[in-house]
Design a protein around this motif. Structure first.
Motif, PDB file in Angstrom:
ATOM      1  N   MET A   1       0.838  -1.187   0.000  1.00  0.00           N
ATOM      2  CA  MET A   1       0.000   0.000   0.000  1.00  0.00           C
ATOM      3  C   MET A   1       0.884   1.252   0.000  1.00  0.00           C
ATOM      4  O   MET A   1       1.770   1.388   0.839  1.00  0.00           O
ATOM      5  CB  MET A   1      -0.895  -0.008   1.237  1.00  0.00           C
ATOM      6  CG  MET A   1      -1.895   1.122   1.300  1.00  0.00           C
ATOM      7  SD  MET A   1      -3.218   0.950   0.106  1.00  0.00           S
ATOM      8  CE  MET A   1      -3.992  -0.555   0.723  1.00  0.00           C
ATOM      9  N   ARG A   2       0.636   2.132  -0.965  1.00  0.00           N
ATOM     10  CA  ARG A   2       1.420   3.367  -1.066  1.00  0.00           C
ATOM     11  C   ARG A   2       0.458   4.555  -1.111  1.00  0.00           C
ATOM     12  O   ARG A   2      -0.418   4.614  -1.976  1.00  0.00           O
ATOM     13  CB  ARG A   2       2.306   3.349  -2.312  1.00  0.00           C
ATOM     14  CG  ARG A   2       3.376   4.438  -2.353  1.00  0.00           C
ATOM     15  CD  ARG A   2       4.410   4.112  -3.429  1.00  0.00           C
ATOM     16  NE  ARG A   2       5.568   4.978  -3.325  1.00  0.00           N
ATOM     17  CZ  ARG A   2       5.820   5.999  -4.148  1.00  0.00           C
ATOM     18  NH1 ARG A   2       4.981   6.276  -5.146  1.00  0.00           N
ATOM     19  NH2 ARG A   2       6.899   6.731  -4.000  1.00  0.00           N
ATOM     20  N   LEU A   3       0.618   5.489  -0.172  1.00  0.00           N
ATOM     21  CA  LEU A   3      -0.294   6.607  -0.049  1.00  0.00           C
ATOM     22  C   LEU A   3       0.448   7.924  -0.252  1.00  0.00           C
ATOM     23  O   LEU A   3       1.521   8.138   0.322  1.00  0.00           O
ATOM     24  CB  LEU A   3      -0.966   6.620   1.322  1.00  0.00           C
ATOM     25  CG  LEU A   3      -1.775   5.369   1.703  1.00  0.00           C
ATOM     26  CD1 LEU A   3      -2.365   5.538   3.094  1.00  0.00           C
ATOM     27  CD2 LEU A   3      -2.874   5.118   0.691  1.00  0.00           C
ATOM     28  N   ALA A   4      -0.138   8.805  -1.049  1.00  0.00           N
ATOM     29  CA  ALA A   4       0.384  10.156  -1.208  1.00  0.00           C
ATOM     30  C   ALA A   4      -0.282  11.056  -0.182  1.00  0.00           C
ATOM     31  O   ALA A   4      -1.496  10.989   0.030  1.00  0.00           O
ATOM     32  CB  ALA A   4       0.110  10.674  -2.618  1.00  0.00           C
ATOM     33  N   MET A   5       0.510  11.913   0.464  1.00  0.00           N
ATOM     34  CA  MET A   5       0.021  12.789   1.527  1.00  0.00           C
ATOM     35  C   MET A   5       0.094  14.234   1.035  1.00  0.00           C
ATOM     36  O   MET A   5       1.162  14.716   0.660  1.00  0.00           O
ATOM     37  CB  MET A   5       0.864  12.623   2.790  1.00  0.00           C
ATOM     38  CG  MET A   5       1.006  11.174   3.272  1.00  0.00           C
ATOM     39  SD  MET A   5      -0.562  10.421   3.768  1.00  0.00           S
ATOM     40  CE  MET A   5      -0.946  11.382   5.226  1.00  0.00           C
ATOM     41  N   LEU A   6      -1.041  14.915   1.058  1.00  0.00           N
ATOM     42  CA  LEU A   6      -1.140  16.280   0.561  1.00  0.00           C
ATOM     43  C   LEU A   6      -1.478  17.226   1.705  1.00  0.00           C
ATOM     44  O   LEU A   6      -2.470  17.031   2.414  1.00  0.00           O
ATOM     45  CB  LEU A   6      -2.238  16.356  -0.509  1.00  0.00           C
ATOM     46  CG  LEU A   6      -2.552  17.738  -1.095  1.00  0.00           C
ATOM     47  CD1 LEU A   6      -1.367  18.263  -1.888  1.00  0.00           C
ATOM     48  CD2 LEU A   6      -3.800  17.662  -1.974  1.00  0.00           C
ATOM     49  N   GLY A   7      -0.652  18.261   1.892  1.00  0.00           N
ATOM     50  CA  GLY A   7      -0.911  19.249   2.932  1.00  0.00           C
ATOM     51  C   GLY A   7       0.105  20.370   2.849  1.00  0.00           C
ATOM     52  O   GLY A   7       0.910  20.427   1.912  1.00  0.00           O
ATOM     53  N   TYR A   8       0.062  21.255   3.830  1.00  0.00           N
ATOM     54  CA  TYR A   8       0.990  22.384   3.864  1.00  0.00           C
ATOM     55  C   TYR A   8       2.270  21.928   4.577  1.00  0.00           C
ATOM     56  O   TYR A   8       2.599  22.375   5.672  1.00  0.00           O
ATOM     57  CB  TYR A   8       0.344  23.577   4.570  1.00  0.00           C
ATOM     58  CG  TYR A   8       1.133  24.864   4.496  1.00  0.00           C
ATOM     59  CD1 TYR A   8       1.299  25.538   3.295  1.00  0.00           C
ATOM     60  CD2 TYR A   8       1.699  25.408   5.643  1.00  0.00           C
ATOM     61  CE1 TYR A   8       2.012  26.728   3.230  1.00  0.00           C
ATOM     62  CE2 TYR A   8       2.414  26.605   5.592  1.00  0.00           C
ATOM     63  CZ  TYR A   8       2.568  27.255   4.388  1.00  0.00           C
ATOM     64  OH  TYR A   8       3.271  28.430   4.328  1.00  0.00           O
ATOM     65  N   PHE A   9       2.977  21.020   3.933  1.00  0.00           N
ATOM     66  CA  PHE A   9       4.133  20.380   4.541  1.00  0.00           C
ATOM     67  C   PHE A   9       5.425  20.973   3.977  1.00  0.00           C
ATOM     68  O   PHE A   9       5.491  21.381   2.822  1.00  0.00           O
ATOM     69  CB  PHE A   9       4.107  18.876   4.275  1.00  0.00           C
ATOM     70  CG  PHE A   9       2.817  18.199   4.646  1.00  0.00           C
ATOM     71  CD1 PHE A   9       2.160  18.514   5.844  1.00  0.00           C
ATOM     72  CD2 PHE A   9       2.235  17.256   3.812  1.00  0.00           C
ATOM     73  CE1 PHE A   9       0.960  17.899   6.188  1.00  0.00           C
ATOM     74  CE2 PHE A   9       1.041  16.636   4.149  1.00  0.00           C
ATOM     75  CZ  PHE A   9       0.402  16.957   5.327  1.00  0.00           C
ATOM     76  N   GLY A  10       6.455  21.029   4.831  1.00  0.00           N
ATOM     77  CA  GLY A  10       7.764  21.478   4.391  1.00  0.00           C
ATOM     78  C   GLY A  10       7.963  22.974   4.419  1.00  0.00           C
ATOM     79  O   GLY A  10       8.913  23.479   3.804  1.00  0.00           O
ATOM     80  N   LEU A  87      -6.677  23.840   4.139  1.00  0.00           N
ATOM     81  CA  LEU A  87      -6.105  23.851   2.801  1.00  0.00           C
ATOM     82  C   LEU A  87      -7.002  24.567   1.805  1.00  0.00           C
ATOM     83  O   LEU A  87      -6.534  25.350   0.976  1.00  0.00           O
ATOM     84  CB  LEU A  87      -5.848  22.415   2.321  1.00  0.00           C
ATOM     85  CG  LEU A  87      -4.984  21.530   3.228  1.00  0.00           C
ATOM     86  CD1 LEU A  87      -4.780  20.165   2.580  1.00  0.00           C
ATOM     87  CD2 LEU A  87      -3.659  22.193   3.544  1.00  0.00           C
ATOM     88  N   LEU A  88      -8.292  24.287   1.881  1.00  0.00           N
ATOM     89  CA  LEU A  88      -9.241  24.804   0.899  1.00  0.00           C
ATOM     90  C   LEU A  88      -9.856  26.100   1.411  1.00  0.00           C
ATOM     91  O   LEU A  88     -10.958  26.128   1.958  1.00  0.00           O
ATOM     92  CB  LEU A  88     -10.303  23.735   0.600  1.00  0.00           C
ATOM     93  CG  LEU A  88      -9.732  22.454  -0.017  1.00  0.00           C
ATOM     94  CD1 LEU A  88     -10.764  21.344  -0.023  1.00  0.00           C
ATOM     95  CD2 LEU A  88      -9.220  22.719  -1.428  1.00  0.00           C
ATOM     96  N   GLN A  89      -9.113  27.180   1.251  1.00  0.00           N
ATOM     97  CA  GLN A  89      -9.544  28.510   1.684  1.00  0.00           C
ATOM     98  C   GLN A  89      -8.899  29.535   0.761  1.00  0.00           C
ATOM     99  O   GLN A  89      -7.873  29.268   0.146  1.00  0.00           O
ATOM    100  CB  GLN A  89      -9.167  28.765   3.146  1.00  0.00           C
ATOM    101  CG  GLN A  89      -7.696  28.565   3.472  1.00  0.00           C
ATOM    102  CD  GLN A  89      -6.800  29.736   3.121  1.00  0.00           C
ATOM    103  OE1 GLN A  89      -7.259  30.867   3.038  1.00  0.00           O
ATOM    104  NE2 GLN A  89      -5.514  29.469   2.900  1.00  0.00           N
TER     105      GLN A  89
END
Length: 353
Positions: A1-10, A87-89
């Motif tokens: 299982m491989r998941l992509a993580m989306l957010g305000y990271f880094g 994120l959605l703003q």
């Protein structure tokens, strides 16, 4: 299982790094419970600084500005996990919605399921952004949002079946620091950020902190390395207080909060981290999300900025928080921690059916 993580990271924001850490731990535990015989899941974060993310979280990462790499990542993954955070703003600019909703829709175009993990939704002032956000959410397989204002906005955009949950950081594993006793000398962690009309409200906060520093150990905790450090250092000189170095990573920042007796904060995740460690807090609200969380857990909002602050009431509120958490607060937190774990459990279930 491989998941992509989306957010305000880094981007050097300890709150968003705590979100990623909490989500990774919860998803690993949930997937292991759902499929104990399978190989451990792999994660790849879409990040503003892939090297920093890889070092801090021990996962793979790709640059969010490298469109081809992002598409390759989405194509190679089993699903996209989007969130948490706001994120959605479109308050800061129109770009966040275009990037985050656009990435979610690219994943769907590649026939990858999208899971929305405890996001805070809005404000969405532009009609085009409301339309794009609604499309991205309605195309997601599972949507969880972290407050009632967000779920109400989602309902107006005809998003059905939304799961109202707590912020993932409320469920973060703080066992290494939570075991510490409350300091024998009262310790106040202060997490402020620059904000509008600081000439009006900041001198009042500064004066209140001067009084408190006479008999309380004050620690300045900049949650965003790029925004909060100068303000923290300025206050520290005036108060003779320690400043936590955010360059040491999100763990150092979180440890400063959970190692305190109480927190005075503007940053939402300073308050959520305090709650995760059962520490009382006093909020200075600059955003409805801060007020909403404080009301949810029954902690005081001393002022809504840039409005006026009652200095004496602020000092009294902080001193009361330093006395310790009451039972009602602790009971509310226990209930919220249960819901904080639900998105990971539901995502793991949907990935294995």
């Amino acid at each position: 299982m491989r998941l992509a993580m989306l957010g305000y990271f880094g981007f050097g924001n300890a709150g968003d790094e705590a979100i990623l850490a909490a989500e990774l731990a919860a998803l690993r535990a949930a997937l292991e419970t759902t499929s104990p015989a399978s190989t451990p899941p792999e994660f790849v974060a879409i990040s503003g600084d892939p090297a920093r993310t890889e070092s801090a979280h021990r996962i793979s990462a790709v640059s969010r500005t490298d469109f081809r790499a992002v598409v390759r990542t989405l194509r190679s993954c089993d699903a996209l996990v989007a969130g948490g955070g706001s994120l959605l703003q479109d308050v800061t600019s129109a770009r966040p919605v275009a990037f985050y909703a656009g990435t979610m829709l690219v994943a769907r175009a590649l026939r990858k399921p999208v899971f929305v993990y405890a996001q805070g939704l809005g404000p969405l002032r532009r009609r085009a952004n409301r339309m794009l956000t609604g499309l991205a959410l309605r195309s997601s397989r599972y949507v969880s949002l972290r407050d009632e204002g967000s779920t109400a906005l989602a309902a107006r955009m005809r998003v059905r079946g939304v799961d109202l949950v707590a912020d993932p950081v409320l469920g973060i594993d703080l066992s290494l620091v939570r075991a510490r006793p409350v300091p024998s000398t009262p310790r106040l962690a202060v997490a402020l950020r620059p904000w509008a009309d600081s000439a009006t409200w900041l001198p009042v906060v500064r004066d209140a902190l001067r009084e408190l520093a006479a008999d309380v150990e004050v620690v300045l905790v900049p949650f965003h390395a790029g925004q909060d450090v100068d303000l923290a250092r300025d206050l520290a000189v005036d108060l003779g207080a320690e400043v936590v170095d955010p360059a040491k990573g999100h763990r150092a920042v979180l440890n400063a909060v959970v190692g305190a007796s109480a927190v005075l904060g503007m940053r939402l995740h300073a308050l959520i981290t305090a709650a995760a460690a059962d520490r009382p807090f006093v909020a200075l609200s600059y955003d409805p999300k801060v007020t909403a969380f404080a009301e949810q857990v029954g902690q005081p909002v001393a002022a809504t900025l840039p409005g006026p602050i009652d200095r004496d009431a602020l000092v009294a509120g902080v001193r009361k928080a330093l006395e310790g958490a009451d039972e009602t607060y602790l009971q509310r937190l226990a209930a919220l921690r249960v819901s904080a774990a639900r998105p990971a459990t539901e995502i793991a279930r949907l990935l294995t059916v």
